[in-house]
Design an enzyme around this catalytic site. Sequence first.
Site, PDB file in Angstrom:
ATOM      1  N   ARG F  88       0.971  -1.532  -0.114  1.00 25.95           N
ATOM      2  CA  ARG F  88      -0.258  -0.263  -0.298  1.00 25.95           C
ATOM      3  C   ARG F  88       0.961   1.486  -0.018  1.00 25.95           C
ATOM      4  O   ARG F  88       0.322   2.072  -0.517  1.00 25.95           O
ATOM      5  CB  ARG F  88      -0.871   0.339   0.903  1.00 25.95           C
ATOM      6  CG  ARG F  88      -2.272  -1.097   0.845  1.00 25.95           C
ATOM      7  CD  ARG F  88      -2.863  -1.077  -0.003  1.00 25.95           C
ATOM      8  NE  ARG F  88      -3.894  -2.510  -0.311  1.00 25.95           N
ATOM      9  CZ  ARG F  88      -3.273  -3.174  -0.496  1.00 25.95           C
ATOM     10  NH1 ARG F  88      -2.227  -3.896  -0.916  1.00 25.95           N
ATOM     11  NH2 ARG F  88      -4.889  -4.860  -0.440  1.00 25.95           N
ATOM     12  N   GLU F  91       1.810   2.073  -3.241  1.00 25.28           N
ATOM     13  CA  GLU F  91       1.074   2.281  -3.735  1.00 25.28           C
ATOM     14  C   GLU F  91       1.030   3.255  -3.941  1.00 25.28           C
ATOM     15  O   GLU F  91       0.323   4.423  -4.402  1.00 25.28           O
ATOM     16  CB  GLU F  91      -0.167   1.346  -3.734  1.00 25.28           C
ATOM     17  CG  GLU F  91      -1.369   2.091  -4.945  1.00 25.28           C
ATOM     18  CD  GLU F  91      -2.942   1.188  -4.302  1.00 25.28           C
ATOM     19  OE1 GLU F  91      -2.286  -0.370  -5.082  1.00 25.28           O
ATOM     20  OE2 GLU F  91      -3.060   1.887  -3.764  1.00 25.28           O
ATOM     21  N   SER F 114      14.921  15.263   1.852  1.00 22.56           N
ATOM     22  CA  SER F 114      15.759  14.609   2.433  1.00 22.56           C
ATOM     23  C   SER F 114      15.732  12.945   3.387  1.00 22.56           C
ATOM     24  O   SER F 114      14.662  12.660   3.562  1.00 22.56           O
ATOM     25  CB  SER F 114      17.122  15.135   3.474  1.00 22.56           C
ATOM     26  OG  SER F 114      18.160  13.495   3.387  1.00 22.56           O
TER      27      SER F 114
END
Lengths: 147, 147, 147, 147, 147, 147, 147, 147, 147, 147
Positions: F88, F91, F114
């Site tokens: 997830r 995604e 960063s």
Amino acid sequence: MLSKKDVTELVYERKRQAGLSWASIADGIGMSEVFVTSACLGMNALPRDKADLLATQLGLPQEAGVVLAEYPTKTWNRDVPTDPCVYRFHEIVGVYGDTLKELIQEKCGNGIMSAIDFDMRVERVASPKGDRIEVSMSGKYLAYNAW
Amino acid sequence: MLSKKDVTELVYERKRQAGLSWASIADGIGMSEVFVTSACLGMNALPRDKADLLATQLGLPQEAGVVLAEYPTKTWNRDVPTDPCVYRFHEIVGVYGDTLKELIQEKCGNGIMSAIDFDMRVERVASPKGDRIEVSMSGKYLAYNAW
Amino acid sequence: MLSKKDVTELVYERKRQAGLSWASIADGIGMSEVFVTSACLGMNALPRDKADLLATQLGLPQEAGVVLAEYPTKTWNRDVPTDPCVYRFHEIVGVYGDTLKELIQEKCGNGIMSAIDFDMRVERVASPKGDRIEVSMSGKYLAYNAW
Amino acid sequence: MLSKKDVTELVYERKRQAGLSWASIADGIGMSEVFVTSACLGMNALPRDKADLLATQLGLPQEAGVVLAEYPTKTWNRDVPTDPCVYRFHEIVGVYGDTLKELIQEKCGNGIMSAIDFDMRVERVASPKGDRIEVSMSGKYLAYNAW
Amino acid sequence: MLSKKDVTELVYERKRQAGLSWASIADGIGMSEVFVTSACLGMNALPRDKADLLATQLGLPQEAGVVLAEYPTKTWNRDVPTDPCVYRFHEIVGVYGDTLKELIQEKCGNGIMSAIDFDMRVERVASPKGDRIEVSMSGKYLAYNAW
Amino acid sequence: MLSKKDVTELVYERKRQAGLSWASIADGIGMSEVFVTSACLGMNALPRDKADLLATQLGLPQEAGVVLAEYPTKTWNRDVPTDPCVYRFHEIVGVYGDTLKELIQEKCGNGIMSAIDFDMRVERVASPKGDRIEVSMSGKYLAYNAW
Amino acid sequence: MLSKKDVTELVYERKRQAGLSWASIADGIGMSEVFVTSACLGMNALPRDKADLLATQLGLPQEAGVVLAEYPTKTWNRDVPTDPCVYRFHEIVGVYGDTLKELIQEKCGNGIMSAIDFDMRVERVASPKGDRIEVSMSGKYLAYNAW
Amino acid sequence: MLSKKDVTELVYERKRQAGLSWASIADGIGMSEVFVTSACLGMNALPRDKADLLATQLGLPQEAGVVLAEYPTKTWNRDVPTDPCVYRFHEIVGVYGDTLKELIQEKCGNGIMSAIDFDMRVERVASPKGDRIEVSMSGKYLAYNAW
Amino acid sequence: MLSKKDVTELVYERKRQAGLSWASIADGIGMSEVFVTSACLGMNALPRDKADLLATQLGLPQEAGVVLAEYPTKTWNRDVPTDPCVYRFHEIVGVYGDTLKELIQEKCGNGIMSAIDFDMRVERVASPKGDRIEVSMSGKYLAYNAW
Amino acid sequence: MLSKKDVTELVYERKRQAGLSWASIADGIGMSEVFVTSACLGMNALPRDKADLLATQLGLPQEAGVVLAEYPTKTWNRDVPTDPCVYRFHEIVGVYGDTLKELIQEKCGNGIMSAIDFDMRVERVASPKGDRIEVSMSGKYLAYNAW
């Protein structure tokens, strides 16, 4: 617990020691060369009685018969095979794949040739210009469903 | 300048308009279905006279004959084909690749079946349990050199 | 010459303009939602009469009916789909693939569920804890051949 | 320290020795076949009491119960499965993925079918033209958030 | 017919010409920066009224509002992003992925953080050692089903 | 010579036997949950004194402290994670990656967040519609150099 | 609307017509060769005044200055570059990557060399055995955070 | 028979036990840090006398000297490195690869910088805004042949 | 049962201990360097008598002769080799592949150079500007079949 | 502005119309077949005078001479070529890559054969068993630096 892979190694070992061919192993259990070889390589399941017979004839432990009859998980390592003998078949699928589709569908309709209800033969055919290999595949035509 | 791909599209267009089959196109120039179809799809080169004849019979521009006779660069997009009808052949190579190698080498020695000096047939075979597709490949046996 | 892709775009355009649902399009030709949608997306072939009817009902050019009835070359771009709605099904195959194999083979024997002689339904089911989607697949059991 | 993989091997071994089916193992702990099989294959976590019960019934070491109840890291080796029985489901996602998305979103709105709040059944259904496999998936509809 | 991609280009063009920020565009329709930006980039669907309002405010054609409200097919080109600003997030998932799983499951049980019932904020935070970016994600906890 | 991987296994073993949580292990050495967990999983280096303290508190061999303080080579196996809980986040990077870039650069200029001068928190937040997971990342803004 | 790619083509065209070197283009705006070249290739953003100056000096349309100052999305096509001149640098990273890590971390501690706060020079150095190329990279050391 | 990999492990072990730096190991045999480190990691071959000296100084078995002087097969696992410290160099090649090619060829002609007749230095440089890493590569210019 | 890989290791071990070159091993059995080396590396099969002779001369166990004469499955790990010495040949195929095809087909017709009925030599050639490596490949021309 | 690719197409067009061979084109400018063909395919740069001469002889626009003399960016699409004539060379590198490395390094020391200071010839050689293709590569030996 013996795995399919263990049994493949045992078959190779016995085959080398006894100087057997795949043809003779297949004959020994009354099935085809292609099917028996693929089963010994772990890619198909022998009927239980054939599996036991093969184990007996090769002098394998009894458990090997059980394993040879188990349903395999068919797996291979690379999408593009490296060995030249296998690669040529990959190349044939690449070059003729769309042609096969055109002709199967022209002859039968919208569908495919089954790779499950399937059999294959490999033969050497003498020829004056050099012997040839003939590979014959036969698969049931399966029509796409429309619903 | 017509490309192989342009000619493939022209053939498809004429084939659809005239309701032709690959079988009739191949018959029209006296060559096999598999070879003629693969040449029309850009995967083989027709002999020049056959190419011109095919162009004439389909009513294609004369340049199409030149293009059909050119030596193709054979190319495909993915190592694993997605179309189910083509994928089944990829699967057969995966499942039976090592078996093919074992049997070719048992029958002939250390070598391969050529995919160049090669021909193939596709046929529909009636069967009471459902018709079958038969694909027959024939390639020259080539022995590895040792030097 | 219209391609499958062109027809898909035409369908989307008409669907949006006329505010149609896939359900109503499918009902209009008396076939299932899943099958009709997949055919409009270029992944299945409609029977010719249904294809013509669909073209007429959506006001598409007549050639669109021909194209919708042609046998598609099924193709997709990536092995791992990115859209979350499609990815979840990829994930289900990854997580439950071996389980499906175990249970299919326990119930039927050494074989597979056909993806060709196949149909599927998608439904919304009301539930107090939140509505659910139900996807039901049905495919013919195909037994591996032994020869 | 037993791993999930070790426990899977133990279950297979016991299952083969005792001639058990997944159905009977699942019945023995009062849960569904799909879920119990997937948990035994290391892809789901059994509730602790069910895990202990399963370990007892199969005669596994007590630690196996602990392991079966642990939350798994779900992992698989290849994006495109090779085994034909599993590949067919991959193919279904490829062919019907966009269709599933169209219909789920037409029926419910902008969202997905959950693969987490999810269950599945596999059944064999007798049919005169050859038995069929039915796979039924049910997942909660989840709507995309807008904020 | 405008595509999602066409509308993204139109938004960029108007944004550049009018010297607008994503913040002001989002404010203009009373939604969050992250959500509105992602919708303009084609990765989310705006509610229809918000979509129309955005189209009006940016002086886009009316059809753009329709398109911005359509459910997108979310797609990206490479699994490993190349742009350094995006890659750093890919790296974070690689380095901390298993850590996130450990902590989510320790805090909540066997389940995941939803990426669907989900929202995110991005902020700049002044700091004496150099300003920082803060990215806050919030997703509903979803528990795995056991059945 | 103990490797990072060996130490991770030792930590898991001790954690399971003693029924410890990551939260308590982190508290025990006065550092954050995310950082300590990631260090135990081999993805970060603990300060030497903290590493020794952790080894002592968990009853690990002294060498484990040395190893936990070593600079790790961060490595992962697949660009697309398979476990749903980790996927997830992959995604989210795919869907929102370009959005993150747009907003970071709108707020700060041409640069990145960063992933080195970086920290993260994971929390469970109660909510009437179901508890939520909140993940908060903070990284120093780094401007691209121009020279 | 000009894209980064359009501007790169315009620069190449003008550069060829006017017989300019990258060195002279860079000198013309008082910045380094590496940075200016990379900006013209779409991989960095020029400061706005420098971008306008460059556009003027090369006789590009005014919009080109705007585009050259925009923050780029850095993208490349293949993980393994094919051009031999670029591949050699890929090879250097492969061969010396772990060595660079060992030495950077031995000299500075647990951290990395920034590729953002970064500059680079390329020079030709005469040598009796054949001239050499010298590439000098300089990046800020960034220490990993522990929290 | 010791492998390159075995010797790398022995070096790491001795280095840790004796608290040595790569700098001191390199000094001990009068060669550069980069080269000696890369040879110890199995990516370069030490001259035989240096290899023996290194083995003696670190107290390694005599065979280690033989192995350190053997010509390595240089190999790495992934085209895109995952460790952040190494990845940044991969990113630099992606972002600046075409720039390097433009400038090398502008300065020298049609050719490349050799990665074989090649040396590299890594240094820490103090700077008020934070120390910097400097990496200097030098490779012989090789011109393409025309024949 | 010795594998091809085991025998390769034995050859390397004996070769190092006895300070043998590939040239002398090949001479010892009266075959070419390239072929004998490739057979020792598991990529070709020696004729049985040569295999036995080689085994005797190197003092290998008798079974090694059997193994060296077995038909190998040729396999390699990566499509893009990493070792610089091997990569250069990969690069040559990339850069000159289409050129080779143009010239082979111009000289011979529609066909290929066989990699099976094939031999190769490697030689060092002194040259005032630096010695050169000469690699000479010879393969039988194979014409595509038309049928 | 003509690209390398445009010029390749122009050369093919003129070559076909005038019925020229690569041999005659190369002879026309007094350079080798392999080099001239590769330059016409965009993989090498002709010396400027040769490029102009070639353009004149083929009746190409003057700009084509400029383009043929530009330094190319060498690029190819797939790591594994699909065309059988090119694939065989890929296979040779796979099968004999390590052998080439062993023999080059045995004959010359730790180094490689250059693919830059490189030339190649292709010839047809008559043979009673069927004509053969001979491909001869020559590259400068480059020794690894030690520093």
